[in-house]
Write an enzyme that holds these catalytic residues in place. Sequence first.
Site, PDB file in Angstrom:
ATOM      1  N   SER A  45     -47.990 -11.469  37.731  1.00 18.72           N
ATOM      2  CA  SER A  45     -48.617 -11.119  39.007  1.00 18.72           C
ATOM      3  C   SER A  45     -47.994  -9.860  39.597  1.00 18.72           C
ATOM      4  CB  SER A  45     -48.485 -12.285  39.987  1.00 18.72           C
ATOM      5  OG  SER A  45     -47.140 -12.466  40.349  1.00 18.72           O
ATOM      6  N   THR A  77     -50.957 -15.605  42.031  1.00 23.21           N
ATOM      7  CA  THR A  77     -49.835 -16.133  41.245  1.00 23.21           C
ATOM      8  C   THR A  77     -50.121 -17.616  41.053  1.00 23.21           C
ATOM      9  OG1 THR A  77     -48.332 -14.550  42.281  1.00 23.21           O
ATOM     10  CG2 THR A  77     -47.321 -16.410  41.152  1.00 23.21           C
ATOM     11  N   HIS A 116      -7.619 -14.777  -9.989  1.00 22.94           N
ATOM     12  CA  HIS A 116      -6.500 -13.899 -10.374  1.00 22.94           C
ATOM     13  C   HIS A 116      -5.516 -13.670  -9.221  1.00 22.94           C
ATOM     14  CE1 HIS A 116      -8.722 -10.349  -8.581  1.00 22.94           C
ATOM     15  NE2 HIS A 116      -7.485  -9.982  -8.330  1.00 22.94           N
ATOM     16  N   ASP A 155     -13.629 -15.432 -12.650  1.00 22.50           N
ATOM     17  CA  ASP A 155     -12.494 -15.189 -11.748  1.00 22.50           C
ATOM     18  C   ASP A 155     -12.759 -15.852 -10.387  1.00 22.50           C
ATOM     19  OD1 ASP A 155     -10.230 -14.208 -10.593  1.00 22.50           O
ATOM     20  OD2 ASP A 155     -10.818 -12.085 -10.658  1.00 22.50           O
ATOM     21  N   SER A 168      -9.373  -8.034  -3.181  1.00 28.58           N
ATOM     22  CA  SER A 168      -9.589  -9.048  -4.214  1.00 28.58           C
ATOM     23  C   SER A 168      -9.856 -10.415  -3.599  1.00 28.58           C
ATOM     24  CB  SER A 168      -8.352  -9.168  -5.102  1.00 28.58           C
ATOM     25  OG  SER A 168      -8.434  -8.263  -6.161  1.00 28.58           O
TER      26      SER A 168
HETATM   27 MG    MG Z   1     -46.474 -13.310  42.356  1.00 26.98          MG
END
Ligand code: MG
Length: 742
Positions: free
Chosen positions: A253, A329, A500, A553, A678
């Site tokens: 609105s 609204t 490792h 590994d 690693s």
């Molecule tokens: Mg309003």
Amino acid sequence: MMMLLLLLGSLAMSIAAPIEECNLDTVAIVGGTYKVSEDGEKVEYSCPKGKYPFPSATRECEGDGKWTNEKEKAICKAIECPKPVMFEGGEHDPRKPKYFVGDELYFECWGGFKMFGSKNRTCQENGKWSGETTICDDQEGHCPSPGIPIGASKVGTSYRIEGKVSYNCQNGLRMFGSKTRECKENKKWSGSEPSCRHSYTYDSPEEVAKVFGSSLAETIESSDPDRVEDTSDRKLQVKTGGLMNIFIIIDASKSVGEKNFTTAKEIAEIFIEKVSSFDFTPRYSVLTYASQIKKIVTLSESDINTQADKVAEAIKKFKYSEHDDKQGTNTRGALQEVYNQLSLDNLRNEKFLDHSNIIILMTDGNHNMGGDPSVEVNKIREFLDIRKDHREDKLDIYVFGLGNQISQDELNDIASKKDREKHVFQMESVDALKKAFDEIIDETSAFQMCGLSRDHSEKQTTHDNEKYPWIAKLTITRPGGVENCKGSIVTQNFILTAAHCFHLDDQPHFVTVELGPSDSAKVTRKVQNIHRHPDYNPSGKKDKNIPKSFEYDLALVELSQKIDFSSTVRPICLPCTSGASWALQQRDKAVSCKDHENFLLSGDLVKALFITEESRNTLEQMNVQIKQGNWRQGCLKDAEKVEDFKDVVDIKDVVTDNFLCTGGVDPEVDPQTCKGDSGGPLIIQYKKRYIQVGVISWGTVNSCKGYKRNQVPAGSRDFHAGIIPGMEWIKKIITQELIYLN
Ligand code: MG
């Protein structure tokens, strides 16, 4: 006929004529600044931090050439926090006529009373006290003492079943939450804790993110039909999703205006995107309203309403101008549309009553047609068979204030009221609301989802570990010296790393695991067991002239004490698990491990990343490409040049298909891994989720010096132990916490 038209024409003129312009000379504010809207009809005030515009934040030109409240001179006044009116079971200090920003309050309970909530509270810039309501409870009641929020007085001292308390706010303060609460059989109070606020008080983005985020998380988790009630052990949940409707309603609105409406649309998109990274799939319905209701997506559009991207796209496309009459609204009309969609769904969907429903309403309140919106809320509640203490978890209505002239009472009337939860939020600005939504996901650490990281697009995070919360640092302290490796958190009890990193005779007590930020908040764990992949055997290929083989590994480090996940400590996703299926949005039950492999590792060049420590304690993301197909030939060629492998007949005995390859300078220069990297994860990012596909194992060239990374030399390649080839072994070690695909 002609005559009549003429008459009408002059009548319209005579109505329009007397509008006078307001004089800007009278609007100035003492101690602050103001902005005039383009049409000259509205003035917006701002004040420096710690102050607020009095008598109001805005003035409007009222037709008669006068501003609203024109007689009162605008001034920036110091922000105050509400003053304690009443406190039970203890004392507070200091007692002052007024409390300003920075002032503190200290509480103490009398003997026999136990303190809950905050011991000390500070008056904040938004006019609220920090922390939570302080309560001194003698614990004699059936329900715990509901407390008295600062600024309120309470009537009623019986905390037995059906005992009632009611609250009033001090003059000039407005109440949010429930005025009256009743002690229920389950030892909880009905409704939500009230709060008393000055009109200028707003919620901060951090508060909204935290409070809305945790409330949302609670709602989502409780909508999970397979939820395990014992919250300490939620690790084996299967989230089936699809049992929630989310309604997003935006006020379009005139009072809200195009700018706020557009930001509200962006907020809706952010929300949907955030929710889509949770492990569940809601159905969306999106509508906007002014006088009329416009449906963007409805509950019956099953082809769109579960697809986050499509819903967001539809919202983006909707234009403010599609509302032709913005004078009205009609908030009730919008809620009526929710009701209509629910009733239609009820006819089609036999599981209708199993669904949880979330309504997110963004409005400034101030309805002016359609009637009282809260009447419609009651109709929806009735339709969903929600009565006091019955099915309350099936509906949550969150209301967010949109704009700067908000009808707080109306927002409060519409929003849900639940114990220890908050459903109505009012922000300083719509941008602040947007910021709150940006941060929501970070606060929902209750989710044990894999591969999720703090979204750091807007804000620098405090800790690298919020960006890369799954990174683990391993320190191996053996009689001969100290070695560092990286790893990744895969479950609460296991860290995945490289085999490792360990010598064969390393003992679990040699190893320390550090998780989370590098400051005082860091988490450290001791190790109970080191599980190496059984086929990892460095000397196993000596007959092929390979002095050291890195095949398989992989190692899993089992912690001696499980980790509690948080925003800085979380697991990464492993392919071929149900967690990764959610992350990859492949939720079909028939999805297999092979499907994950095809999805993640298809194409000759696959974008990936690893995380390194550029300087001590600073994690940085390195983007690389996994070389497959023809590109992999270059990797093999560079491996052949390594001095150690000069007598190797077939380089594929060294670089088996179980390795993933990154590095090199073609088609782009890939950063190389260094020694301390690693064991860390090689990761593929999909949307906002991270899936680990490899463990950093070895490289052809080492040009790193400490934390310093030199220019990448030609022929530099990195090899990573593939996770998918190691999956059968991982399954045997982590038997409880992950759900595996076939
Ligand atoms: Mg309003």
